[in-house]
Design a protein around this motif. Structure first.
Motif, PDB file in Angstrom:
ATOM      1  N   ALA A  41      31.198  10.649 -26.444  1.00 32.41           N
ATOM      2  CA  ALA A  41      31.934  11.904 -26.594  1.00 32.41           C
ATOM      3  C   ALA A  41      31.191  13.037 -25.898  1.00 32.41           C
ATOM      4  N   VAL A  42      29.887  13.055 -26.028  1.00 37.22           N
ATOM      5  CA  VAL A  42      29.104  14.129 -25.402  1.00 37.22           C
ATOM      6  C   VAL A  42      29.226  14.029 -23.880  1.00 37.22           C
ATOM      7  N   GLU A  43      29.076  12.807 -23.380  1.00 37.72           N
ATOM      8  CA  GLU A  43      29.132  12.625 -21.926  1.00 37.72           C
ATOM      9  C   GLU A  43      30.489  13.039 -21.343  1.00 37.72           C
ATOM     10  N   ASN A  44      31.571  12.664 -22.060  1.00 40.70           N
ATOM     11  CA  ASN A  44      32.905  12.942 -21.524  1.00 40.70           C
ATOM     12  C   ASN A  44      33.344  14.382 -21.696  1.00 40.70           C
ATOM     13  N   LYS A  45      32.810  15.021 -22.742  1.00 43.52           N
ATOM     14  CA  LYS A  45      33.381  16.310 -23.131  1.00 43.52           C
ATOM     15  C   LYS A  45      32.431  17.485 -22.941  1.00 43.52           C
ATOM     16  N   LYS A  46      31.272  17.230 -22.341  1.00 40.10           N
ATOM     17  CA  LYS A  46      30.220  18.249 -22.302  1.00 40.10           C
ATOM     18  C   LYS A  46      30.720  19.681 -22.116  1.00 40.10           C
ATOM     19  N   PRO A  47      31.547  19.957 -21.089  1.00 42.88           N
ATOM     20  CA  PRO A  47      31.913  21.352 -20.857  1.00 42.88           C
ATOM     21  C   PRO A  47      32.774  21.947 -21.961  1.00 42.88           C
ATOM     22  N   SER A  48      33.596  21.109 -22.622  1.00 49.03           N
ATOM     23  CA  SER A  48      34.527  21.688 -23.596  1.00 49.03           C
ATOM     24  C   SER A  48      33.967  21.732 -25.020  1.00 49.03           C
ATOM     25  N   LEU A  49      32.804  21.132 -25.244  1.00 49.30           N
ATOM     26  CA  LEU A  49      32.246  21.174 -26.603  1.00 49.30           C
ATOM     27  C   LEU A  49      31.835  22.597 -26.944  1.00 49.30           C
ATOM     28  N   THR A  50      31.968  22.975 -28.227  1.00 51.21           N
ATOM     29  CA  THR A  50      31.440  24.277 -28.632  1.00 51.21           C
ATOM     30  C   THR A  50      29.920  24.125 -28.748  1.00 51.21           C
ATOM     31  N   SER A  51      29.225  25.258 -28.785  1.00 50.07           N
ATOM     32  CA  SER A  51      27.759  25.190 -28.831  1.00 50.07           C
ATOM     33  C   SER A  51      27.294  24.420 -30.070  1.00 50.07           C
ATOM     34  N   GLY A  52      27.941  24.682 -31.205  1.00 53.16           N
ATOM     35  CA  GLY A  52      27.526  24.035 -32.445  1.00 53.16           C
ATOM     36  C   GLY A  52      27.794  22.534 -32.440  1.00 53.16           C
ATOM     37  N   GLN A  53      28.886  22.134 -31.795  1.00 49.40           N
ATOM     38  CA  GLN A  53      29.169  20.691 -31.694  1.00 49.40           C
ATOM     39  C   GLN A  53      28.085  19.996 -30.889  1.00 49.40           C
ATOM     40  N   LEU A  54      27.688  20.624 -29.783  1.00 47.12           N
ATOM     41  CA  LEU A  54      26.641  20.014 -28.957  1.00 47.12           C
ATOM     42  C   LEU A  54      25.312  20.011 -29.718  1.00 47.12           C
ATOM     43  N   ALA A  55      25.024  21.103 -30.422  1.00 40.63           N
ATOM     44  CA  ALA A  55      23.774  21.180 -31.189  1.00 40.63           C
ATOM     45  C   ALA A  55      23.723  20.058 -32.221  1.00 40.63           C
ATOM     46  N   LEU A  56      24.834  19.868 -32.929  1.00 42.76           N
ATOM     47  CA  LEU A  56      24.897  18.828 -33.959  1.00 42.76           C
ATOM     48  C   LEU A  56      24.728  17.438 -33.338  1.00 42.76           C
ATOM     49  N   ALA A  57      25.310  17.238 -32.153  1.00 42.90           N
ATOM     50  CA  ALA A  57      25.179  15.948 -31.476  1.00 42.90           C
ATOM     51  C   ALA A  57      23.713  15.702 -31.096  1.00 42.90           C
ATOM     52  N   ILE A  58      23.037  16.743 -30.614  1.00 41.36           N
ATOM     53  CA  ILE A  58      21.624  16.582 -30.246  1.00 41.36           C
ATOM     54  C   ILE A  58      20.798  16.255 -31.496  1.00 41.36           C
ATOM     55  N   LEU A  59      21.070  16.973 -32.589  1.00 41.71           N
ATOM     56  CA  LEU A  59      20.331  16.720 -33.837  1.00 41.71           C
ATOM     57  C   LEU A  59      20.560  15.288 -34.309  1.00 41.71           C
ATOM     58  N   ALA A  60      21.806  14.807 -34.179  1.00 44.86           N
ATOM     59  CA  ALA A  60      22.126  13.459 -34.650  1.00 44.86           C
ATOM     60  C   ALA A  60      21.507  12.392 -33.744  1.00 44.86           C
ATOM     61  N   LEU A  61      21.644  12.585 -32.426  1.00 45.12           N
ATOM     62  CA  LEU A  61      21.123  11.578 -31.485  1.00 45.12           C
ATOM     63  C   LEU A  61      19.601  11.532 -31.530  1.00 45.12           C
ATOM     64  N   GLY A  62      18.985  12.681 -31.822  1.00 48.00           N
ATOM     65  CA  GLY A  62      17.519  12.729 -31.824  1.00 48.00           C
ATOM     66  C   GLY A  62      16.923  12.790 -33.213  1.00 48.00           C
ATOM     67  N   ALA A  63      17.715  12.406 -34.238  1.00 54.17           N
ATOM     68  CA  ALA A  63      17.237  12.510 -35.623  1.00 54.17           C
ATOM     69  C   ALA A  63      15.928  11.763 -35.834  1.00 54.17           C
ATOM     70  N   CYS A  64      15.775  10.640 -35.126  1.00 50.01           N
ATOM     71  CA  CYS A  64      14.556   9.854 -35.256  1.00 50.01           C
ATOM     72  C   CYS A  64      14.477   8.942 -34.030  1.00 50.01           C
TER      73      CYS A  64
END
Ligand code: CBY
Length: 433
Positions: A82-105
């Motif tokens: 989803a991040v790869e396909n939608k990068k430009p249209s994601l809101t800042s918070g959606q991208l932030a949450l994705a980074i937090l989730a992908l990098g949680a550990c």
């Protein structure tokens, strides 16, 4: 002689001067983990059509160490695609949450995530949010998302200016309020972001930054006081859906309130009761409450520490899937539905099946009179969100939205979740927050 009994005193004094970073965490004890099973099955069985909405679920399950590597990989794949396909249209918070989730550990090798590129894009989206504040002080999205942005930039070594953070997250900003009511969710996220910034200053190399600590302390103290002022008699902080994140904020900031100001056990008890009564049927609701119940916070996110897998305390495979929607019966009920724009009220009596949700009523009304009751929805991580009614569109820049009310009371659930009752006076009102 004198010196010898002064020494312990000096020691005590020095100890009290060391900046404390206490965490006062209350978590559900392991014997009671079965009470959390409904949350976990809701999250694991959730089928989000848009991958980005799974980010909150992935983050929560990873912080809890609940998945097995296979389940984890599937969810990562979903969010990553989803991040790869939608990068430009994601809101800042959606991208932030994705980074937090992908990098949680740090997971076993598999998908390699290019954090630095994502963090850079987040930095740009965050800048655009701030730029939009030049117009009337409104960000593109909201302060909850701005706080998520700062948290992700702080945890993942992104670019942000401390002075700007201090200016934006000033507790007096109107952006912490909706209809003059302090938003506990928003305040809690700001406390987590400020805590990260504070920790990075105290552990950091740049000693010049320590001059900001006092202002950050003042901000945190004031935000914590505002959160605690929303504590209800039954222990909830704000409402049931803000309580999880408020608990996280209180866990990491026990220096800013007295022990007698918050009874964590009481808050935990009401949340456990609400879980058993089905309040967390939405995967996002479940995702936002679980970390606090397991004694975790978003500040435990650490891309360099190994992930924990398949906690033995949860028997995931044999979990009963809980029904997502309440049973809809064959008997019909009547409700009144109105659309209110300024002083103009258009209403209609509609008949729907008992157990229907607000959205069913809107659809029925639209079917009966499309001119007056047409509307559009957008899928959000909390379910359907009303964007336009009769062609009138919600707009962040002028802080307008379609507010949901039942019998004159502001609802704390969205159109897809609120179950209507016979005789309800339902309303969508063109409002300014
Ligand atoms: N997430 C976000 O950007 C949302 C942040 C949030 C503070 C959020 C609540 C808190 C959370 N924990 O996620 C939020 N809501 C915001 C910012 C907003 C505003 C959105 C517009 C903007 N500026 O970005 C706005 C317009 C004020 C708003 N929420 C409206 C509504 C109503 C939606 C009605 C509609 N048009 O469909 C509604 C239903 C309130 C009403 N009576 O009209 C509403 N929100 C509710 C109930 C909620 C809660 C959802 C609870 C539930 N079970 O469904 C909420 C958790 C949440 C989502 N809103 Co707002 C708050 C609560 O009750 N504790 C970041 C992104 C990456 O996901």
């Amino acid at each position: 002689m004198r010196q010898s009994y002064q020494l312990p005193l000096v020691g005590l004094l020095l100890f009290s001067l060391i900046p404390r970073q206490q965490c006062e965490i209350c978590e559900v004890s392991k014997e009671y983990y079965t009470a959390l099973n409904p949350l976990i099955s809701t999250m694991i069985n959730s089928k989000y059509t848009k991958g980005i909405h799974a980010a909150n679920v992935l983050l929560s399950l990873r912080l809890g160490g609940i998945l097995n590597p296979n389940q984890e990989q599937q969810l990562i794949q979903q969010v990553d695609t989803a991040v790869e396909n939608k990068k430009p249209s994601l809101t800042s918070g959606q991208l932030a949450l994705a980074i937090l989730a992908l990098g949680a550990c740090k997971g076993p090798d598999g998908i390699s995530i290019n954090y630095s590129e994502l963090v850079k894009i987040l930095g740009n989206k965050y800048k655009a949010e701030i730029k939009n504040m030049d117009h009337d002080g409104n960000p593109l999205t909201n302060y909850y998302q701005l706080s998520l942005d700062i948290l992700a930039l702080c945890l993942f070594s992104g670019n942000y200016s401390i002075t700007e953070v201090i200016k934006i997250l000033d507790p007096e900003s109107k952006n912490y309020y909706f209809h003059e009511q302090f938003s506990v969710d928003t305040g809690a996220m700001a406390v987590l972001a400020l805590t990260c910034v504070k920790r990075s200053i105290t552990s950091g190399q740049n000693k010049i930054d320590t001059k900001y600590l006092e202002t950050i302390d003042n901000h945190m103290e004031s935000l914590i006081a505002k959160i605690l002022s929303q504590k209800k008699e039954n222990g909830l902080l704000g409402n049931i859906y803000s309580t999880g994140e408020a608990m996280q904020a209180l866990f990491v900031s026990s220096d800013y309130y007295n022990k007698n100001q918050w009874d964590c056990q009481k808050t935990q008890a009401i949340v456990l009761t609400e879980i058993s009564q089905g309040a967390f049927r939405m995967p996002t609701a479940a995702a936002q409450i679980l970390p606090a119940l397991m004694g975790k916070t978003y500040l435990d996110i650490n891309k360099d520490s190994s992930c924990v897998y398949g906690s033995d305390n949860f028997n995931i495979s044999t979990q009963e899937p809980i029904s997502v929607t309440p049973a809809v019966s064959h008997s019909q009920i009547e409700v009144n539905y109105s659309v209110v724009v300024n002083n103009q009220i258009d209403n209609i009596m509609v008949s729907v099946a008992d157990g229907s949700v607000f959205l069913d009523v809107m659809e029925k009304a639209q079917k009966e009179n499309a001119t007056l009751f047409s509307f559009t929805v957008e899928e959000s991580s909390w379910g359907p969100y009303i964007t336009t009614v009769r062609g009138i569109k919600a707009n962040n820049n002028d802080r307008t939205y379609w507010e949901l009310l039942s019998n004159g009371k502001h609802l704390s659930q969205g159109v897809g979740s609120y179950v209507v009752h016979a005789g309800d006076d339902l309303e969508v009102r063109w409002s300014t927050y």
